[in-house]
Design a protein around this motif. Structure first.
Motif, PDB file in Angstrom:
ATOM      1  N   CYS A  76       0.825  -1.212   0.000  1.00 17.04           N
ATOM      2  CA  CYS A  76       0.000   0.000   0.000  1.00 17.04           C
ATOM      3  C   CYS A  76       0.853   1.254   0.000  1.00 17.04           C
ATOM      4  CB  CYS A  76      -0.933  -0.009   1.210  1.00 17.04           C
ATOM      5  SG  CYS A  76      -2.245  -1.242   1.148  1.00 17.04           S
ATOM      6  N   ARG A  77       1.905   1.268   0.790  1.00 23.48           N
ATOM      7  CA  ARG A  77       2.773   2.451   0.828  1.00 23.48           C
ATOM      8  C   ARG A  77       3.431   2.694  -0.528  1.00 23.48           C
ATOM      9  NH1 ARG A  77       2.992   4.859   5.517  1.00 23.48           N
ATOM     10  NH2 ARG A  77       2.556   3.701   7.448  1.00 23.48           N
ATOM     11  N   GLU A  78       3.763   1.622  -1.221  1.00 27.22           N
ATOM     12  CA  GLU A  78       4.352   1.767  -2.549  1.00 27.22           C
ATOM     13  C   GLU A  78       3.320   2.346  -3.525  1.00 27.22           C
ATOM     14  OE1 GLU A  78       7.619   1.352  -5.270  1.00 27.22           O
ATOM     15  OE2 GLU A  78       7.423   1.430  -3.080  1.00 27.22           O
ATOM     16  N   ALA A  79       2.074   1.877  -3.432  1.00 24.64           N
ATOM     17  CA  ALA A  79       1.028   2.410  -4.302  1.00 24.64           C
ATOM     18  C   ALA A  79       0.757   3.884  -4.003  1.00 24.64           C
ATOM     19  CB  ALA A  79      -0.252   1.593  -4.152  1.00 24.64           C
ATOM     20  N   LEU A  80       0.751   4.246  -2.730  1.00 24.48           N
ATOM     21  CA  LEU A  80       0.553   5.646  -2.355  1.00 24.48           C
ATOM     22  C   LEU A  80       1.684   6.510  -2.905  1.00 24.48           C
ATOM     23  CD1 LEU A  80      -0.622   5.096   1.314  1.00 24.48           C
ATOM     24  CD2 LEU A  80      -1.984   6.193  -0.477  1.00 24.48           C
ATOM     25  N   ARG A  81       2.907   6.027  -2.783  1.00 27.38           N
ATOM     26  CA  ARG A  81       4.056   6.788  -3.282  1.00 27.38           C
ATOM     27  C   ARG A  81       3.964   6.961  -4.794  1.00 27.38           C
ATOM     28  NH1 ARG A  81       8.830   6.018  -5.616  1.00 27.38           N
ATOM     29  NH2 ARG A  81       8.525   3.759  -5.762  1.00 27.38           N
ATOM     30  N   ASN A  82       3.632   5.889  -5.493  1.00 23.18           N
ATOM     31  CA  ASN A  82       3.582   5.968  -6.957  1.00 23.18           C
ATOM     32  C   ASN A  82       2.437   6.828  -7.468  1.00 23.18           C
ATOM     33  OD1 ASN A  82       5.838   4.336  -7.276  1.00 23.18           O
ATOM     34  ND2 ASN A  82       4.656   2.443  -7.360  1.00 23.18           N
ATOM     35  N   SER A  83       1.375   6.931  -6.698  1.00 24.19           N
ATOM     36  CA  SER A  83       0.217   7.718  -7.123  1.00 24.19           C
ATOM     37  C   SER A  83       0.302   9.162  -6.671  1.00 24.19           C
ATOM     38  CB  SER A  83      -1.062   7.104  -6.562  1.00 24.19           C
ATOM     39  OG  SER A  83      -1.065   7.221  -5.145  1.00 24.19           O
ATOM     40  N   GLN A  84       1.222   9.452  -5.737  1.00 22.78           N
ATOM     41  CA  GLN A  84       1.331  10.782  -5.133  1.00 22.78           C
ATOM     42  C   GLN A  84       0.037  11.187  -4.434  1.00 22.78           C
ATOM     43  OE1 GLN A  84       2.747  13.280  -8.389  1.00 22.78           O
ATOM     44  NE2 GLN A  84       4.864  12.769  -7.906  1.00 22.78           N
ATOM     45  N   VAL A  85      -0.655  10.194  -3.908  1.00 23.72           N
ATOM     46  CA  VAL A  85      -1.849  10.418  -3.097  1.00 23.72           C
ATOM     47  C   VAL A  85      -1.463  10.283  -1.629  1.00 23.72           C
ATOM     48  CG1 VAL A  85      -4.141   9.523  -2.497  1.00 23.72           C
ATOM     49  CG2 VAL A  85      -3.433   9.636  -4.891  1.00 23.72           C
ATOM     50  N   GLU A  86      -1.899  11.213  -0.805  1.00 24.22           N
ATOM     51  CA  GLU A  86      -1.615  11.165   0.628  1.00 24.22           C
ATOM     52  C   GLU A  86      -2.623  10.256   1.328  1.00 24.22           C
ATOM     53  OE1 GLU A  86       0.968  12.480   2.100  1.00 24.22           O
ATOM     54  OE2 GLU A  86       1.688  13.326   0.209  1.00 24.22           O
ATOM     55  N   PRO A  87      -2.193   9.602   2.401  1.00 26.48           N
ATOM     56  CA  PRO A  87      -3.124   8.694   3.090  1.00 26.48           C
ATOM     57  C   PRO A  87      -4.454   9.339   3.476  1.00 26.48           C
ATOM     58  CG  PRO A  87      -0.888   8.339   3.875  1.00 26.48           C
ATOM     59  CD  PRO A  87      -0.838   9.531   2.965  1.00 26.48           C
ATOM     60  N   HIS A  88      -4.416  10.612   3.906  1.00 25.05           N
ATOM     61  CA  HIS A  88      -5.666  11.246   4.347  1.00 25.05           C
ATOM     62  C   HIS A  88      -6.626  11.501   3.194  1.00 25.05           C
ATOM     63  CE1 HIS A  88      -4.848  15.307   2.751  1.00 25.05           C
ATOM     64  NE2 HIS A  88      -3.577  15.060   3.029  1.00 25.05           N
ATOM     65  N   GLU A  89      -6.141  11.388   1.943  1.00 23.93           N
ATOM     66  CA  GLU A  89      -7.007  11.591   0.782  1.00 23.93           C
ATOM     67  C   GLU A  89      -7.784  10.331   0.417  1.00 23.93           C
ATOM     68  OE1 GLU A  89      -5.252  14.246  -2.443  1.00 23.93           O
ATOM     69  OE2 GLU A  89      -3.438  13.431  -1.496  1.00 23.93           O
ATOM     70  N   ILE A  90      -7.400   9.176   0.951  1.00 20.92           N
ATOM     71  CA  ILE A  90      -8.084   7.918   0.639  1.00 20.92           C
ATOM     72  C   ILE A  90      -9.456   7.910   1.296  1.00 20.92           C
ATOM     73  CG2 ILE A  90      -8.016   5.408   0.887  1.00 20.92           C
ATOM     74  CD1 ILE A  90      -5.999   6.466  -1.122  1.00 20.92           C
ATOM     75  N   THR A  91     -10.484   7.702   0.487  1.00 19.92           N
ATOM     76  CA  THR A  91     -11.854   7.718   1.005  1.00 19.92           C
ATOM     77  C   THR A  91     -12.416   6.322   1.249  1.00 19.92           C
ATOM     78  OG1 THR A  91     -12.746   7.764  -1.246  1.00 19.92           O
ATOM     79  CG2 THR A  91     -12.354   9.889  -0.155  1.00 19.92           C
ATOM     80  N   HIS A  92     -11.879   5.327   0.521  1.00 23.28           N
ATOM     81  CA  HIS A  92     -12.399   3.961   0.631  1.00 23.28           C
ATOM     82  C   HIS A  92     -11.239   2.967   0.565  1.00 23.28           C
ATOM     83  CE1 HIS A  92     -15.855   6.266  -0.832  1.00 23.28           C
ATOM     84  NE2 HIS A  92     -16.626   5.343  -0.285  1.00 23.28           N
ATOM     85  N   LEU A  93     -11.408   1.863   1.255  1.00 22.48           N
ATOM     86  CA  LEU A  93     -10.430   0.774   1.254  1.00 22.48           C
ATOM     87  C   LEU A  93     -11.129  -0.515   0.860  1.00 22.48           C
ATOM     88  CD1 LEU A  93      -7.645  -0.509   2.014  1.00 22.48           C
ATOM     89  CD2 LEU A  93      -8.519  -0.691   4.366  1.00 22.48           C
ATOM     90  N   VAL A  94     -10.625  -1.157  -0.181  1.00 21.69           N
ATOM     91  CA  VAL A  94     -11.135  -2.460  -0.614  1.00 21.69           C
ATOM     92  C   VAL A  94     -10.034  -3.480  -0.358  1.00 21.69           C
ATOM     93  CG1 VAL A  94     -11.983  -3.856  -2.536  1.00 21.69           C
ATOM     94  CG2 VAL A  94     -12.604  -1.422  -2.381  1.00 21.69           C
ATOM     95  N   THR A  95     -10.287  -4.455   0.480  1.00 26.00           N
ATOM     96  CA  THR A  95      -9.303  -5.489   0.781  1.00 26.00           C
ATOM     97  C   THR A  95      -9.741  -6.813   0.179  1.00 26.00           C
ATOM     98  OG1 THR A  95     -10.359  -5.826   2.942  1.00 26.00           O
ATOM     99  CG2 THR A  95      -8.402  -4.437   2.882  1.00 26.00           C
ATOM    100  N   VAL A  96      -8.762  -7.566  -0.313  1.00 26.99           N
ATOM    101  CA  VAL A  96      -9.016  -8.842  -0.986  1.00 26.99           C
ATOM    102  C   VAL A  96      -8.071  -9.886  -0.410  1.00 26.99           C
ATOM    103  CG1 VAL A  96      -8.968 -10.082  -3.180  1.00 26.99           C
ATOM    104  CG2 VAL A  96      -9.707  -7.691  -3.124  1.00 26.99           C
ATOM    105  N   THR A  97      -8.608 -11.002   0.019  1.00 25.88           N
ATOM    106  CA  THR A  97      -7.776 -12.109   0.474  1.00 25.88           C
ATOM    107  C   THR A  97      -8.598 -13.388   0.471  1.00 25.88           C
ATOM    108  OG1 THR A  97      -6.248 -12.882   2.199  1.00 25.88           O
ATOM    109  CG2 THR A  97      -8.271 -11.798   2.940  1.00 25.88           C
TER     110      THR A  97
END
Length: 365
Positions: free
Chosen positions: A105-126
């Motif tokens: 997740c941290r790698e995806a945030l870094r690559n997207s230049q999106v800050e954690p506080h900007e995330i509105t929804h979390l979809v988890t898959v397992t």
């Protein structure tokens, strides 16, 4: 082509820091799954046929060798010994899944230049762990996401879970234009290693590994750089309910993987893909890149034959399979991340296959 549903803003992947070469994996499996020379020769052939060269496992530590695996999966004490109980395996899942998922997740945030506080929804898959509260509660705390974040957990869907997750994420973006959705897939397949002589389970032992993948999706934007998600589609192959199964056993989750799977792909995939792409005024020849889930070399071959793809169309998928093994749901995100790193452009189709036998596809452009 239809209007894009969402933008793919960033992708991140993570594999365990400890890994095992295929020769070492063979030796471990021989001791736990075979009882005579005929079985041993068959197991060696199967493991080598997978084309997996190395796999990651949360049971292993860097520089440790196979000790962590052997400690968790000790040699059987009898022919009836099936290794750790499911409860023991899920306790280890609860300990290990979060840290691995956080790295992706941290790698995806870094690559997207999106800050954690900007995330509105979390979809988890397992599909390799069952625990509540689970990743959907653990990741917001680890990543510093909002306590008010919308959460959706997709469980037990198997190798195509990331594509179902992308469908769900794009739906959230369509409904809420300001949404920034973090999709996270994590699988610890090595925790479900199976003891004893069962050819289908040995094939699974030889293929599967651990990993995590994440992606961030946001509003569709014609000016955005990179791929846009156009549409997600699915098809359940007829008369295939027993071709691939995934069930909870007393000693881990148990997979069956029929030799009929490649035949079903050859029989059904081409017609479905042609009709789907035709709705976008496209054909298979118009697709520039294929992010195919590498379920195994036979599945990759079946896909390329069913679609009459060029020889190198599945090259990245084969690379990921060789270097990481089949990590179930996050694996196709490893393929997608590698294509993005190569600055791939043009239409891309993501494909995955899971219990059913179900086909899942995502069209990016």
């Amino acid at each position: 082509m239809k209007t894009p549903q969402a933008s793919l803003m960033g992708v991140g992947v993570a594999s365990p820091r400890g890994g095992l070469g295929q020769d070492a994996a063979i030796e471990l499996a021989l001791q736990r799954c075979t009882s005579d020379e005929r079985q041993q020769a068959w197991l060696r052939r199967v493991y080598r046929h997978t084309r997996v060269q190395r796999r990651g496992s949360v049971l292993l530590r860097p520089g440790e060798g196979a000790e962590g695996f052997e400690n968790f999966f000790p040699p059987p004490l009898s022919a009836q010994d099936r290794g750790p109980t499911t409860a023991t395996r899920l306790q280890r899942y609860a300990k290990e899944a979060g840290p691995l998922a956080e790295r992706a997740c941290r790698e995806a945030l870094r690559n997207s230049q999106v800050e954690p506080h900007e995330i509105t929804h979390l979809v988890t898959v397992t599909c390799t762990g069952l625990v509540a509260p689970g990743l959907d509660s653990e990741l917001p705390e680890r990543l510093g996401l909002s306590a008010d974040i919308g959460r959706l957990n997709l469980g037990f869907m198997g190798c195509h879970g990331a594509l179902n997750g992308m469908r769900a994420a794009s739906g959230l973006v369509r409904e809420l234009p300001e949404a920034r959705v973090l999709l996270c897939c994590v699988e610890l397949c090595s925790l479900h290693f199976q003891y004893g002589w069962d050819p289908q389970k040995i094939v699974a032992n030889g293929l599967f590994a651990d990993g995590a993948g994440a992606a961030i999706l946001g509003p569709a934007d014609s000016q955005a750089q990179g791929w846009q998600l156009i549409e997600a589609q699915s098809r359940i192959a007829q008369h295939s309910s027993n071709a691939m199964t995934w069930s909870v056993g007393d000693h881990g989750f148990e997979m069956t993987l029929s030799s009929e799977v490649p035949k079903l792909i050859r029989a059904s995939l081409g017609e479905w893909m042609q009709s789907w792409l035709a709705r976008h005024d496209m054909s298979v020849r118009d697709v520039a890149h294929w992010a195919i889930h590498p379920g195994g070399p036979d599945i990759l071959q079946a896909v390329t034959q069913a679609l009459s793809l060029p020889e190198q169309a599945d090259a990245v998928s084969r690379e990921v399979l060789a270097e990481h093994g089949n990590m179930s749901s996050p694996t196709v995100l490893f393929v997608l991340e590698r294509l993005r790193a190569q600055a791939a452009c043009g239409p891309c189709v993501m494909l995955g296959f899971g219990p059913g036998l179900a086909f899942e596809g995502v069209l990016l452009a």
